[in-house]
Design a protein around this motif. Structure first.
Motif, PDB file in Angstrom:
ATOM      1  N   VAL A  57     -31.722 -13.254  15.183  1.00  0.00           N
ATOM      2  CA  VAL A  57     -32.282 -12.891  14.138  1.00  0.00           C
ATOM      3  C   VAL A  57     -32.016 -11.433  13.632  1.00  0.00           C
ATOM      4  CG1 VAL A  57     -34.629 -12.144  13.447  1.00  0.00           C
ATOM      5  CG2 VAL A  57     -34.484 -14.279  14.832  1.00  0.00           C
ATOM      6  N   VAL A  58     -31.632 -10.664  14.590  1.00  0.00           N
ATOM      7  CA  VAL A  58     -31.221  -9.262  14.218  1.00  0.00           C
ATOM      8  C   VAL A  58     -29.832  -9.413  13.430  1.00  0.00           C
ATOM      9  CG1 VAL A  58     -30.243  -7.004  15.262  1.00  0.00           C
ATOM     10  CG2 VAL A  58     -32.342  -8.064  16.032  1.00  0.00           C
ATOM     11  N   PHE A  59     -28.903 -10.148  13.942  1.00  0.00           N
ATOM     12  CA  PHE A  59     -27.598 -10.330  13.233  1.00  0.00           C
ATOM     13  C   PHE A  59     -27.776 -10.927  11.764  1.00  0.00           C
ATOM     14  CE2 PHE A  59     -24.504  -9.382  16.565  1.00  0.00           C
ATOM     15  CZ  PHE A  59     -23.428  -9.421  15.502  1.00  0.00           C
ATOM     16  N   SER A  60     -28.667 -11.863  11.877  1.00  0.00           N
ATOM     17  CA  SER A  60     -28.689 -12.507  10.362  1.00  0.00           C
ATOM     18  C   SER A  60     -29.235 -11.876   9.431  1.00  0.00           C
ATOM     19  CB  SER A  60     -29.585 -13.851  10.729  1.00  0.00           C
ATOM     20  OG  SER A  60     -28.892 -14.828  11.624  1.00  0.00           O
ATOM     21  N   ASN A  61     -30.211 -11.029   9.845  1.00  0.00           N
ATOM     22  CA  ASN A  61     -31.006  -9.987   8.989  1.00  0.00           C
ATOM     23  C   ASN A  61     -29.955  -8.884   8.647  1.00  0.00           C
ATOM     24  OD1 ASN A  61     -33.509 -11.432   9.215  1.00  0.00           O
ATOM     25  ND2 ASN A  61     -34.483 -10.061  10.680  1.00  0.00           N
ATOM     26  N   CYS A  62     -29.415  -8.238   9.379  1.00  0.00           N
ATOM     27  CA  CYS A  62     -28.402  -7.247   9.067  1.00  0.00           C
ATOM     28  C   CYS A  62     -27.380  -7.711   8.141  1.00  0.00           C
ATOM     29  CB  CYS A  62     -27.701  -6.753  10.340  1.00  0.00           C
ATOM     30  SG  CYS A  62     -28.820  -5.587  11.140  1.00  0.00           S
TER      31      CYS A  62
END
Length: 413
Positions: free
Chosen positions: A144-149
């Motif tokens: 989720v962190v990777f995708s959001n960034c």
């Protein structure tokens, strides 16, 4: 007449009060202040010699080696490095933004990994990924962190994660349209034990043959997404990994050598610590999961036997080092030399590692550092993917070590 008399009296009073030196009213009995110094300018006028005094003061106060002090406190950050790469034409401004967003995601994941035990982020999430593997809590959160960034940059058209079934079209994009593939948390089975884990990523340009804008329906859009992602590794524009260990280390390449950065927690920035990294030509360390040795091909078993035979190596056989996380094992191999391998087995003929998310990015880094990445029979970067989660065997590391392995595995070919 009265006016003239007043002027004469004022002049006499001034001369009487202007000795060569005078006592400053706040300097005490012994404190005397020198009278102003006057000098002639080039035009012949008289005035205070302030410029000369200031120049002498600066010269007297300047350190003997000002340049060395400047270098001592200079921080060569990832941001400044990207600016130089842009000036040299190795990246454009769009790609620089994508790389910066990946670095931001990895900073967040580094904090999550460090606090996993405190924040109750250990253990399973109760889900499985596309490959049927149990997902850890941090697998899901890191994804989720990777995708959001990446979404927030506006420069990515498609993102493909090892934790997702299919690539995702990014509706928020407005420029760049880069294709980003990533494994958000490699080696997550080590999390609960506090052992090294990492993130792996690669960036492609969108394929000219697969336009997302021309897709008339969802099915066509998804097909084009998959085709954009399934590019051979030799088309990579950038690849890198981050190691979360005693320190957080970012290693990346944009096709002009390999660079290493270390996260400074006080500054909150990745600082350049290794430039133009080179893998040693050879190294007597191998990283294989020998628990599966009986399932490997006879050629790989013969190769492994040869490494352990002291008669072949002057009485000292190779040493085994295996963490169980590709990023950690490869990083050691990059620094010390040797070979990392995950062969195919009778239970998994193509091995375990994914071509797009792990093998191709790591092979790109290895080759940029002077090493090699091979399946045992062909160069990893030459493989044209046929599926987004395609698996291939991987042997990667020092060039002479990979070539020695191929001298065994090529016999089968």
């Amino acid at each position: 007449m009265a006016t003239q008399i007043a002027k004469d009296l004022a002049q006499k009073a001034f001369v009487a009060r202007a000795p060569s030196a005078r006592t400053h009213p706040r300097a005490g009995a012994a404190g005397r202040v020198a009278a102003p110094v006057f000098c002639k300018s080039s035009s012949g006028s008289r005035g205070p010699a302030r410029k000369n005094v200031a120049a002498k003061a600066v010269a007297a106060d300047a350190p003997a080696d000002a340049s060395s002090q400047s270098e001592e406190y200079e921080l060569n950050t990832l941001t400044t490095w990207l600016l130089r790469q842009e000036q040299e034409g190795n990246v454009d401004s769009e790609l620089a933004v994508v790389i910066s967003s990946i670095a931001l995601a990895c900073k967040q994941i580094s904090t999550l990994v460090a606090r996993a035990g405190i924040s109750n982020l250990t253990g399973l999430a109760g889900e499985t990924n596309e490959s049927g593997e149990d997902q850890k809590k941090l697998d899901v959160i890191s994804n989720v962190v990777f995708s959001n960034c990446l979404r927030s940059t506006g420069r990515t058209g498609i993102i493909a994660s090892e934790e997702e079934d299919l690539p995702v079209f990014v509706e928020e994009t407005y420029s760049g349209n880069y294709v980003v593939v990533f494994d958000p948390l490699d080696g997550s089975s080590n999390i609960d034990a506090g052992i090294s884990v990492g993130s792996i990523f690669g960036v492609y340009e969108p394929s000219e043959e697969c336009s997302l804008e021309d897709a008339e329906d969802g099915e066509t859009l998804m097909k084009n997404c998959v085709l954009n992602v399934c590019q051979p590794g030799n088309c990579l524009k950038m690849a890198g990994y981050v190691l979360y260990s005693t320190s957080t280390v970012l290693v990346l390449t944009v096709g002009d050598g390999v660079y290493g950065f270390t996260l400074d927690p006080l500054v909150g920035e990745f600082i350049l610590t290794s430039a133009k990294m080179q893998i040693p030509e050879s190294g007597k360390i191998y990283s294989f999961n020998e628990g599966n040795a009986a399932l490997w091909s006879q050629e790989v078993q013969d190769y492994m036997t040869s490494l352990k035979n002291p008669d072949n190596w002057g009485g000292k056989p190779y040493s085994a080092r295996y963490i169980g996380a590709l990023v950690g094992d490869f990083h050691r191999t990059l620094l010390y030399g040797g070979i990392y391998g995950y062969p195919g087995a009778t239970s998994a003929p193509n091995g375990k590692l994914r071509l797009l998310y792990e093998c191709a990015p790591m092979s790109f880094i290895a080759e940029q550092a002077g090493g090699k990445g091979s399946t045992g029979t062909e160069r990893v970067l030459d493989i044209d993917p046929t599926a987004v989660h395609q698996r291939v065997p991987l042997f990667i590391g020092s060039p002479k070590e990979v070539e020695y392995l191929e001298s065994f595995t090529m016999k089968k070919k």
